[in-house]
Motif scaffolding. Sequence first.
Motif, PDB file in Angstrom:
ATOM      1  N   ILE A  58      44.134  37.534  32.503  1.00  0.00           N
ATOM      2  CA  ILE A  58      45.139  37.790  31.610  1.00  0.00           C
ATOM      3  C   ILE A  58      45.028  36.828  30.322  1.00  0.00           C
ATOM      4  CG2 ILE A  58      47.500  38.208  31.034  1.00  0.00           C
ATOM      5  CD1 ILE A  58      47.657  39.290  33.966  1.00  0.00           C
ATOM      6  N   ALA A  59      44.856  37.386  29.101  1.00  0.00           N
ATOM      7  CA  ALA A  59      44.897  36.674  27.891  1.00  0.00           C
ATOM      8  C   ALA A  59      45.692  37.319  26.768  1.00  0.00           C
ATOM      9  CB  ALA A  59      43.689  36.336  27.383  1.00  0.00           C
ATOM     10  N   PRO A  60      47.193  36.947  26.758  1.00  0.00           N
ATOM     11  CA  PRO A  60      48.084  37.624  25.885  1.00  0.00           C
ATOM     12  C   PRO A  60      47.593  37.733  24.586  1.00  0.00           C
ATOM     13  CG  PRO A  60      49.331  36.163  27.384  1.00  0.00           C
ATOM     14  CD  PRO A  60      47.945  35.987  27.658  1.00  0.00           C
ATOM     15  N   LEU A  61      47.027  36.544  23.947  1.00  0.00           N
ATOM     16  CA  LEU A  61      46.734  36.332  22.624  1.00  0.00           C
ATOM     17  C   LEU A  61      45.382  37.154  22.131  1.00  0.00           C
ATOM     18  CD1 LEU A  61      46.816  32.573  22.261  1.00  0.00           C
ATOM     19  CD2 LEU A  61      48.381  34.379  21.378  1.00  0.00           C
ATOM     20  N   GLU A  62      44.727  37.671  23.369  1.00  0.00           N
ATOM     21  CA  GLU A  62      43.568  38.768  23.184  1.00  0.00           C
ATOM     22  C   GLU A  62      44.113  40.126  23.453  1.00  0.00           C
ATOM     23  OE1 GLU A  62      40.174  37.411  25.194  1.00  0.00           O
ATOM     24  OE2 GLU A  62      40.785  35.388  24.505  1.00  0.00           O
ATOM     25  N   GLY A  63      45.374  40.167  23.688  1.00  0.00           N
ATOM     26  CA  GLY A  63      45.995  41.559  24.077  1.00  0.00           C
ATOM     27  C   GLY A  63      45.649  42.000  25.598  1.00  0.00           C
ATOM     28  N   LYS A  64      45.141  41.164  26.402  1.00  0.00           N
ATOM     29  CA  LYS A  64      44.777  41.437  27.791  1.00  0.00           C
ATOM     30  C   LYS A  64      45.821  41.350  28.685  1.00  0.00           C
ATOM     31  CE  LYS A  64      39.943  40.446  27.471  1.00  0.00           C
ATOM     32  NZ  LYS A  64      38.769  39.431  28.012  1.00  0.00           N
ATOM     33  N   ASP A  65      46.275  41.990  29.303  1.00  0.00           N
ATOM     34  CA  ASP A  65      47.663  41.890  30.461  1.00  0.00           C
ATOM     35  C   ASP A  65      47.362  42.492  31.626  1.00  0.00           C
ATOM     36  OD1 ASP A  65      48.071  44.822  29.859  1.00  0.00           O
ATOM     37  OD2 ASP A  65      49.667  44.356  28.445  1.00  0.00           O
ATOM     38  N   LEU A  66      48.430  42.776  32.551  1.00  0.00           N
ATOM     39  CA  LEU A  66      47.962  42.980  33.949  1.00  0.00           C
ATOM     40  C   LEU A  66      47.313  44.407  33.877  1.00  0.00           C
ATOM     41  CD1 LEU A  66      48.695  41.816  36.652  1.00  0.00           C
ATOM     42  CD2 LEU A  66      50.821  43.002  36.633  1.00  0.00           C
ATOM     43  N   LYS A  67      47.511  45.296  33.014  1.00  0.00           N
ATOM     44  CA  LYS A  67      46.928  46.658  33.086  1.00  0.00           C
ATOM     45  C   LYS A  67      45.320  46.598  32.986  1.00  0.00           C
ATOM     46  CE  LYS A  67      47.943  48.275  28.468  1.00  0.00           C
ATOM     47  NZ  LYS A  67      47.315  47.204  27.916  1.00  0.00           N
ATOM     48  N   ASP A  68      45.001  45.302  32.408  1.00  0.00           N
ATOM     49  CA  ASP A  68      43.661  45.446  32.096  1.00  0.00           C
ATOM     50  C   ASP A  68      42.792  44.821  33.449  1.00  0.00           C
ATOM     51  OD1 ASP A  68      43.168  46.058  29.263  1.00  0.00           O
ATOM     52  OD2 ASP A  68      44.579  44.354  29.305  1.00  0.00           O
ATOM     53  N   LEU A  69      43.555  44.471  34.296  1.00  0.00           N
ATOM     54  CA  LEU A  69      42.942  43.725  35.681  1.00  0.00           C
ATOM     55  C   LEU A  69      42.809  45.061  36.707  1.00  0.00           C
ATOM     56  CD1 LEU A  69      44.825  40.634  36.083  1.00  0.00           C
ATOM     57  CD2 LEU A  69      42.698  41.196  34.764  1.00  0.00           C
ATOM     58  N   LYS A  70      41.940  45.083  37.582  1.00  0.00           N
ATOM     59  CA  LYS A  70      41.899  46.084  38.540  1.00  0.00           C
ATOM     60  C   LYS A  70      42.665  45.298  39.779  1.00  0.00           C
ATOM     61  CE  LYS A  70      37.057  47.462  37.448  1.00  0.00           C
ATOM     62  NZ  LYS A  70      37.492  48.629  36.737  1.00  0.00           N
ATOM     63  N   VAL A  71      43.931  45.924  39.624  1.00  0.00           N
ATOM     64  CA  VAL A  71      44.890  45.403  40.820  1.00  0.00           C
ATOM     65  C   VAL A  71      45.266  46.529  41.996  1.00  0.00           C
ATOM     66  CG1 VAL A  71      45.908  43.497  39.703  1.00  0.00           C
ATOM     67  CG2 VAL A  71      46.913  45.789  39.282  1.00  0.00           C
ATOM     68  N   GLU A  72      45.010  47.718  41.689  1.00  0.00           N
ATOM     69  CA  GLU A  72      45.570  48.789  42.481  1.00  0.00           C
ATOM     70  C   GLU A  72      44.821  48.619  43.955  1.00  0.00           C
ATOM     71  OE1 GLU A  72      43.189  49.501  39.999  1.00  0.00           O
ATOM     72  OE2 GLU A  72      44.976  49.524  38.380  1.00  0.00           O
ATOM     73  N   LYS A  73      43.524  48.449  44.127  1.00  0.00           N
ATOM     74  CA  LYS A  73      43.227  48.459  45.298  1.00  0.00           C
ATOM     75  C   LYS A  73      43.711  47.447  46.155  1.00  0.00           C
ATOM     76  CE  LYS A  73      38.710  49.526  43.964  1.00  0.00           C
ATOM     77  NZ  LYS A  73      37.434  49.413  43.999  1.00  0.00           N
ATOM     78  N   LEU A  74      44.025  46.138  45.355  1.00  0.00           N
ATOM     79  CA  LEU A  74      44.666  45.028  46.093  1.00  0.00           C
ATOM     80  C   LEU A  74      45.884  45.320  46.719  1.00  0.00           C
ATOM     81  CD1 LEU A  74      44.384  42.160  46.780  1.00  0.00           C
ATOM     82  CD2 LEU A  74      45.458  41.701  44.673  1.00  0.00           C
ATOM     83  N   THR A  75      46.744  45.920  45.837  1.00  0.00           N
ATOM     84  CA  THR A  75      48.084  46.229  46.271  1.00  0.00           C
ATOM     85  C   THR A  75      47.917  47.303  47.460  1.00  0.00           C
ATOM     86  OG1 THR A  75      48.430  47.597  44.435  1.00  0.00           O
ATOM     87  CG2 THR A  75      49.145  45.636  44.176  1.00  0.00           C
TER      88      THR A  75
END
Length: 191
Positions: A108-125
């Motif tokens: 996650i890099a807010p300054l580059e506009g990268k937030d949680l939705k840019d990470l692949k978290v679905e399979k983990l949860t």
Amino acid sequence: MYPKSLKELIEKLAELPSLGPKSAERIALYLLTKPYKLEQLVSTIKNLDKVGYCDKCNSFTEGKLCSICENPKRDRERICVVEEPHQVDILERSGIFKGVYYVLHGSIAPLEGKDLKDLKVEKLTKRIKEENIKEIILATNQEFTLHYMIKLLKNFKVKVSCLAKGIPVGSRIEYVDELTLKEAFKGRQEV
Ligand SMILES: [Zn+2]
């Protein structure tokens, strides 16, 4: 002065990480004089087509699942979360962890506009909900990734741990020496 095809090869090689125009030229000239090496290299690169991502953990594999997810001897109650697939290899080489992994494919890099939705978290949860997971270890020292992952995982009944202090804030695990990494992993703390 070089023919077009050779010039093109030098240009393509120079685009690769860590290779400047001088090294690119050296490699191109070397390949030109060693046709069998060139053939080997081309077929090895073509084989990369077979590499994809594991259905369960997102790390590299040539099959549906990676060798770690397929290994019955691994501790499936502990998942170590990393940002990129090559970090699985770093931790495996250190031999510190006997559980399984999960790769986020980014940070996650807010300054580059990268937030949680840019990470692949679905399979983990999904895994936390469906499997008997006792601990999630966040093997990242990247401030924002850590913050958002902790926030996300707080919604689930699972122990979440972070690496112990000793790794400079923001530095990735590949830039830390093996001993420091081992100590940080062993001394991990619940958050
Ligand atoms: Zn896997």
